[in-house]
Design a protein around this motif. Structure first.
Motif, short mmCIF file in Angstrom:
data_model
loop_
_atom_site.label_atom_id
_atom_site.label_comp_id
_atom_site.label_asym_id
_atom_site.label_seq_id
_atom_site.Cartn_x
_atom_site.Cartn_y
_atom_site.Cartn_z
N ASP A 238 41.91 49.49 41.36
CA ASP A 238 41.06 48.44 40.79
C ASP A 238 40.09 49.02 39.76
N LYS A 239 39.59 50.23 40.02
CA LYS A 239 38.68 50.87 39.05
C LYS A 239 39.42 51.15 37.74
N PHE A 240 40.65 51.64 37.84
CA PHE A 240 41.42 51.90 36.62
C PHE A 240 41.69 50.61 35.86
N MET A 241 42.07 49.57 36.57
CA MET A 241 42.37 48.30 35.92
C MET A 241 41.13 47.75 35.21
N MET A 242 39.99 47.92 35.81
CA MET A 242 38.77 47.44 35.18
C MET A 242 38.44 48.27 33.94
N TRP A 243 38.66 49.58 34.00
CA TRP A 243 38.44 50.42 32.81
C TRP A 243 39.39 50.01 31.69
N ALA A 244 40.65 49.76 32.04
CA ALA A 244 41.63 49.35 31.04
C ALA A 244 41.20 48.05 30.37
N LYS A 245 40.62 47.15 31.11
CA LYS A 245 40.14 45.88 30.57
C LYS A 245 39.01 46.11 29.57
N CYS A 246 38.23 47.17 29.78
CA CYS A 246 37.08 47.48 28.92
C CYS A 246 37.48 48.18 27.62
N VAL A 247 38.55 48.97 27.67
CA VAL A 247 38.87 49.88 26.56
C VAL A 247 38.94 49.19 25.20
N PRO A 248 39.60 48.04 25.05
CA PRO A 248 39.65 47.44 23.72
C PRO A 248 38.28 47.15 23.12
N TYR A 249 37.30 46.96 23.96
CA TYR A 249 35.95 46.61 23.49
C TYR A 249 35.09 47.85 23.22
N THR A 250 35.70 49.04 23.34
CA THR A 250 34.97 50.27 22.99
C THR A 250 35.25 50.68 21.55
N VAL A 251 35.89 49.81 20.76
CA VAL A 251 36.17 50.14 19.36
C VAL A 251 34.88 50.58 18.66
N GLY A 252 34.99 51.65 17.88
CA GLY A 252 33.82 52.20 17.20
C GLY A 252 33.11 53.27 18.00
N ASN A 253 33.36 53.30 19.30
CA ASN A 253 32.79 54.32 20.18
C ASN A 253 33.82 55.44 20.32
N PRO A 254 33.38 56.71 20.43
CA PRO A 254 34.36 57.80 20.58
C PRO A 254 35.26 57.64 21.79
N LEU A 255 34.83 56.87 22.78
CA LEU A 255 35.68 56.65 23.95
C LEU A 255 37.03 56.03 23.55
N TYR A 256 37.04 55.23 22.53
CA TYR A 256 38.30 54.62 22.09
C TYR A 256 39.25 55.70 21.57
N HIS A 257 38.71 56.62 20.79
CA HIS A 257 39.51 57.74 20.30
C HIS A 257 39.94 58.66 21.44
N TRP A 258 38.98 59.08 22.26
CA TRP A 258 39.28 60.01 23.34
C TRP A 258 40.34 59.45 24.29
N THR A 259 40.18 58.18 24.65
CA THR A 259 41.10 57.55 25.60
C THR A 259 42.53 57.63 25.12
N HIS A 260 42.75 57.24 23.87
CA HIS A 260 44.12 57.18 23.38
C HIS A 260 44.67 58.56 23.01
N LEU A 261 43.79 59.48 22.62
CA LEU A 261 44.23 60.85 22.36
C LEU A 261 44.65 61.52 23.66
N GLU A 262 43.90 61.30 24.73
CA GLU A 262 44.24 61.89 26.03
C GLU A 262 45.54 61.30 26.58
#
Length: 473
Positions: free
Chosen positions: A83-107
């Motif tokens: 459930d924690k992973f699913m909730m993080w996945a729901k958040c990821v699209p809204y991190t655009v502009g934040n380095p987390l968006y880059h890091w997430t997809h690079l990893e």
């Protein structure tokens, strides 16, 4: 349709592409500051699922989830890992502009070969693919270190630590990475904290004699003994965290009295606290110089600002931020005092406040030395600044006022084994910056020479600067 993370991602011109693909990409990793757990390396931990390896302890992600109003149970609470992973996945699209968006997809791309964008719609498939891949031996802790060609990893360790896990790692012929401890004595400087007396007792117990420490002289001797012990175990680095860097001159008699008062639990003035910290740091820096270590100073974090959440969750849970502060006089005075007595070790200065970059770049130029390239360094973009704009700002300040060619480069500063792609991220940004200078006529198109500087910043400078025992290639 092309993938988001592609071969020339962040490389915006031909020169940048040449510098990255022909020079930066092939370089090994020297990760000279991280918060990896030595026990996990010693045991070659295999993670069960993505939440364990990706979300546990990652306060960057936690802050983003709170920003989006996610309930704490899905962040640090009792929700299931899935459930924690699913909730993080729901958040990821809204991190655009934040380095987390880059890091997430690079990893996802580099560790798991996944080029889909993570979202609520793709979460189930990505969760299953990643969890399956995590069971492969290449995704154990040591498998990851080998996969990313991590030649050195410097963990962060308390002076009282037995370093038993480092000893196990050093004896294991299957671990190619040189894993060494870093000496982090923050609690020795925190005389204002209620647990200072407990810490001094803990330090007493870690010495060979186990003798109870009752005087400042014994306190310094115990710290010196522990530095020597870390050195025997391969340690060549110290690390210190400061809100600001105090420097108030004092003498042994004054500080001995302050130390005694602190042991008795008496309230100290701000000046007394700073005198103890300053005088103790001079002693510690002298030890580091004696052993040929590198001293790292991380300055400018104001921590645990949300008292309610601190009581619920404790420290290092995502409630720290940038402190505004004065630094120039105390920094120069501290380095100068060490220099006067030829006790200044190799030093790296990190700031969490980027308005300090130019000042630090100018200050470190006062204390360079013959025979050591870049003896005093300005550290890479740190914490809130280990992202594209922060790195460019740090690199530009360093190159404008100092010499970027001597820079020891990037580190992960992370608790996660999925963070080694931060080196790739930095290298792409570095190559794009210098490639743009070539394209705009600010540098010659001498790729052999400029490429050599890129290789130095990516790895060679750090290898030479830290001189970690056991590193032969």
């Amino acid at each position: 349709m092309s993938t988001f993370i592609h071969e020339d991602w962040l490389l915006q011109n031909k020169s940048a592409q040449i510098l990255y693909h022909d020079y930066a990409k092939k370089m090994p990793i020297h990760d000279f500051h991280n918060h990896l757990t030595p026990a996990e390396i010693a045991s070659n931990r295999q993670f069960n699922n993505m939440t364990e390896i990706w979300l546990g302890g990652d306060h960057y992600k936690w802050r983003a989830m709170r920003w989006l109003g996610i309930e704490e149970r899905f962040i640090t609470g009792d929700a299931s890992d899935e459930d924690k992973f699913m909730m993080w996945a729901k958040c990821v699209p809204y991190t655009v502009g934040n380095p987390l968006y880059h890091w997430t997809h690079l990893e996802l791309a580099r560790y798991f070969g996944i080029h889909e964008l993570l979202s609520e719609d793709t979460a189930r498939g990505i969760w299953e693919k990643c969890n399956e891949k995590l069971q492969d031996p290449s995704m154990s802790t040591n498998g990851i270190l080998k996969q990313f060609d991590v030649r050195v990893a410097c963990t962060t360790d308390a002076p009282t630590d037995s370093l038993e896990h480092h000893q196990q790692i050093a004896k294991n012929p299957d671990i190619d990475t040189v894993v060494v401890p870093s000496f982090r004595p923050d609690r020795a400087l925190d005389v204002v904290h209620a647990t200072f007396k407990d810490y001094v007792q803990e330090l007493s117990g870690s010495t060979k004699s186990g003798q109870t420490i009752t005087t400042y002289t014994q306190f310094i001797e115990a710290l010196g003994e522990r530095v020597g012990y870390f050195h025997e175990q391969g340690g060549r680095v110290s690390d210190h965290g400061f809100e600001t860097l105090p420097y108030v001159p004092a003498n042994e008699q004054e500080v001995s009295f302050i130390f005694s008062r602190a042991l008795n639990g008496e309230t100290l003035s701000q000046e007394e606290i700073h005198k103890h910290q300053s005088f103790t740091m001079l002693h510690l820096a002298g030890f580091y110089h004696q052993y040929g270590w590198v001293m790292q100073l991380h300055i400018g974090a104001i921590r645990n600002n949300n008292e309610r959440m601190f009581k619920l969750l404790g420290r290092d849970t995502g409630y720290d931020s940038i402190l505004d502060y004065d630094l120039a006089r105390s920094l120069n005075a501290f380095l100068n005092q060490l220099e006067q007595f030829n006790q200044l070790p190799k030093t790296i200065i990190y700031t969490l406040n980027p308005t300090q970059y130019e000042m630090i770049a100018s200050a470190i130029g006062n204390f360079q030395a013959a025979g050591i390239r870049g003896k005093v360094q300005m550290g890479s973009g740190w914490w809130f600044h280990d992202q594209k704009d922060g790195m460019i700002r740090q690199l530009t300040a360093l190159s404008s006022i100092g010499l970027m060619s001597t820079f020891v480069g990037m580190l992960t500063d992370s608790r996660s084994f999925l963070s080694f792609t931060r080196h790739e991220y930095f290298r792409r940004i570095l190559c794009n910056l210098m490639g743009t200078w070539i394209e705009e006529g600010e540098l010659p198109s001498d790729f052999t020479f400029i490429g050599g500087i890129i290789e130095d910043i990516c790895y060679n400078n750090a290898k030479q600067y830290f001189d970690i025992r056991g590193l032969s290639v």
